[in-house]
Write a protein that holds these residues in place. Structure first.
Motif, PDB file in Angstrom:
ATOM      1  N   GLN A 137      11.015   9.897  30.804  1.00  0.00           N
ATOM      2  CA  GLN A 137      12.259   9.363  30.272  1.00  0.00           C
ATOM      3  C   GLN A 137      12.046   8.525  29.010  1.00  0.00           C
ATOM      4  O   GLN A 137      12.899   8.460  28.142  1.00  0.00           O
ATOM      5  CB  GLN A 137      12.954   8.488  31.325  1.00  0.00           C
ATOM      6  N   VAL A 138      10.892   7.890  28.907  1.00  0.00           N
ATOM      7  CA  VAL A 138      10.618   7.037  27.755  1.00  0.00           C
ATOM      8  C   VAL A 138      10.480   7.862  26.486  1.00  0.00           C
ATOM      9  O   VAL A 138      10.739   7.375  25.387  1.00  0.00           O
ATOM     10  CB  VAL A 138       9.341   6.212  28.009  1.00  0.00           C
ATOM     11  N   LEU A 139      10.087   9.113  26.628  1.00  0.00           N
ATOM     12  CA  LEU A 139       9.813   9.949  25.467  1.00  0.00           C
ATOM     13  C   LEU A 139      11.032  10.715  24.976  1.00  0.00           C
ATOM     14  O   LEU A 139      10.956  11.407  23.972  1.00  0.00           O
ATOM     15  CB  LEU A 139       8.702  10.948  25.809  1.00  0.00           C
ATOM     16  N   VAL A 155      17.366   4.845  19.514  1.00  0.00           N
ATOM     17  CA  VAL A 155      16.232   3.930  19.625  1.00  0.00           C
ATOM     18  C   VAL A 155      16.148   3.461  21.069  1.00  0.00           C
ATOM     19  O   VAL A 155      17.036   2.781  21.548  1.00  0.00           O
ATOM     20  CB  VAL A 155      16.401   2.718  18.687  1.00  0.00           C
ATOM     21  N   PRO A 156      15.095   3.832  21.798  1.00  0.00           N
ATOM     22  CA  PRO A 156      15.039   3.527  23.226  1.00  0.00           C
ATOM     23  C   PRO A 156      15.071   2.047  23.563  1.00  0.00           C
ATOM     24  O   PRO A 156      15.484   1.678  24.643  1.00  0.00           O
ATOM     25  CB  PRO A 156      13.700   4.137  23.659  1.00  0.00           C
ATOM     26  N   ARG A 175      18.070  10.500  32.474  1.00  0.00           N
ATOM     27  CA  ARG A 175      18.733  11.114  33.609  1.00  0.00           C
ATOM     28  C   ARG A 175      18.034  10.647  34.878  1.00  0.00           C
ATOM     29  O   ARG A 175      17.019   9.981  34.835  1.00  0.00           O
ATOM     30  CB  ARG A 175      18.653  12.642  33.525  1.00  0.00           C
ATOM     31  N   THR A 176      18.610  11.012  36.022  1.00  0.00           N
ATOM     32  CA  THR A 176      17.958  10.667  37.279  1.00  0.00           C
ATOM     33  C   THR A 176      16.656  11.431  37.377  1.00  0.00           C
ATOM     34  O   THR A 176      16.637  12.658  37.257  1.00  0.00           O
ATOM     35  CB  THR A 176      18.865  11.050  38.460  1.00  0.00           C
ATOM     36  N   PRO A 177      15.519  10.755  37.596  1.00  0.00           N
ATOM     37  CA  PRO A 177      14.243  11.440  37.596  1.00  0.00           C
ATOM     38  C   PRO A 177      14.090  12.365  38.784  1.00  0.00           C
ATOM     39  O   PRO A 177      14.624  12.112  39.867  1.00  0.00           O
ATOM     40  CB  PRO A 177      13.225  10.288  37.659  1.00  0.00           C
ATOM     41  N   ALA A 178      13.358  13.442  38.583  1.00  0.00           N
ATOM     42  CA  ALA A 178      13.043  14.351  39.676  1.00  0.00           C
ATOM     43  C   ALA A 178      12.029  13.676  40.582  1.00  0.00           C
ATOM     44  O   ALA A 178      11.474  12.624  40.272  1.00  0.00           O
ATOM     45  CB  ALA A 178      12.483  15.661  39.122  1.00  0.00           C
ATOM     46  N   GLU A 179      11.743  14.304  41.720  1.00  0.00           N
ATOM     47  CA  GLU A 179      10.856  13.690  42.702  1.00  0.00           C
ATOM     48  C   GLU A 179       9.464  13.454  42.143  1.00  0.00           C
ATOM     49  O   GLU A 179       8.787  12.501  42.520  1.00  0.00           O
ATOM     50  CB  GLU A 179      10.768  14.586  43.943  1.00  0.00           C
TER      51      GLU A 179
END
Length: 252
Positions: A137-139, A155-156, A175-179
């Motif tokens: 997500q950071v990228l 800009v994150p 987004r909601t991260p996958a498992e």
């Protein structure tokens, strides 16, 4: 040996150690102990080292069996320490994100010249390989079509006001991260903030392209460390690629 003799031996051992049975050991007989905690700590270190290598090479989608095989332990040993893959992924992402944060803070504190500080951070981070283990997500960056009017939104490390009036640090477009992905709150806020300071300083000094964002800098870290079988070739390739990328970040 009868039961009374056994208890007498344990009592004597307790007296010799100040009333304590040694921590991390289990007694299987007189004068004999097994350092279970030492073995467990060693296995944990093997698993964490293997997880960094496997996830760094194959991504967070790599199976736990690959981690166990690289650590030379049974997959059951991995699951005893980490009940799910998500727990292990979070642990690795948090540790590597914290390492990058420390590297950025060190660059800020030891380099007065803005471009040298940013360059030092990039070189140190690429050499450590931690960028390959950043939470996905950071990228993420925004679409190029939004570049003109929504540059700030890409800009994150931007701060947005929360409902209660407090500032919240978040990754735009996450987004909601996958498992098998670490959560965006795994220490990412501190990293994004300190890298944002490096970027701002270099931009204000006129040494960084005005369109370069924090996400761009983190993307350089994540892509400038190719995994090659020969360590010398890997170091040379990483250094060469980073030189090219740094030149692309500089203002003309």
């Amino acid at each position: 040996m009868n039961i009374s003799d056994f208890h007498g031996s344990v009592t004597a051992l307790s007296a010799e150690t100040g009333g304590r049975v040694m921590a991390g050991s289990t007694t299987h007989g007189v004068g004999r102990s097994t350092p279970l905690r030492v073995d467990a700590q060693r296995n944990l270190e093997h698993v964490l080292r293997a997880a960094r290598e496997v996830f760094g090479e194959l991504g967070y989608g790599a199976p736990m069996e690959d981690v166990a095989r690289r650590a030379r332990v049974g997959v059951g040993t991995v699951y005893r320490r980490f009940p799910s893959k998500d727990v292990l992924v979070r642990r690795i992402a948090e540790e590597e994100t914290a390492r990058l944060t420390e590297q950025a803070q060190s660059a800020l504190g030891q380099e007065e010249e803005p471009w040298q500080a940013l360059s030092r951070f990039l070189r140190t981070s690429v050499a450590s390989g931690a960028g390959r283990l950043l939470p996905p997500q950071v990228l993420r960056v925004g679409a190029a079509a939004e570049e003109a009017d929504e540059a700030a939104a890409r800009v994150p490390h931007q701060r947005q006001a929360a409902a209660g009036g407090t500032a919240e640090l978040r990754v735009v477009g996450a987004r909601t991260p996958a498992e098998d992905e670490p959560s965006e709150d795994a220490g990412a806020g501190a990293l994004l903030e300190v890298v944002g300071r490096l970027v701002d300083r270099a931009r204000e000094a006129g040494e960084l392209r005005t369109d370069v964002t924090v996400a761009d800098v983190l993307l350089v870290i994540a892509t400038a460390a190719p995994a090659l079988p020969d360590p010398a070739q890997q170091a040379a390739a990483s250094a060469r690629l980073l030189d090219i990328l740094l030149e692309g970040l500089r203002s003309r």
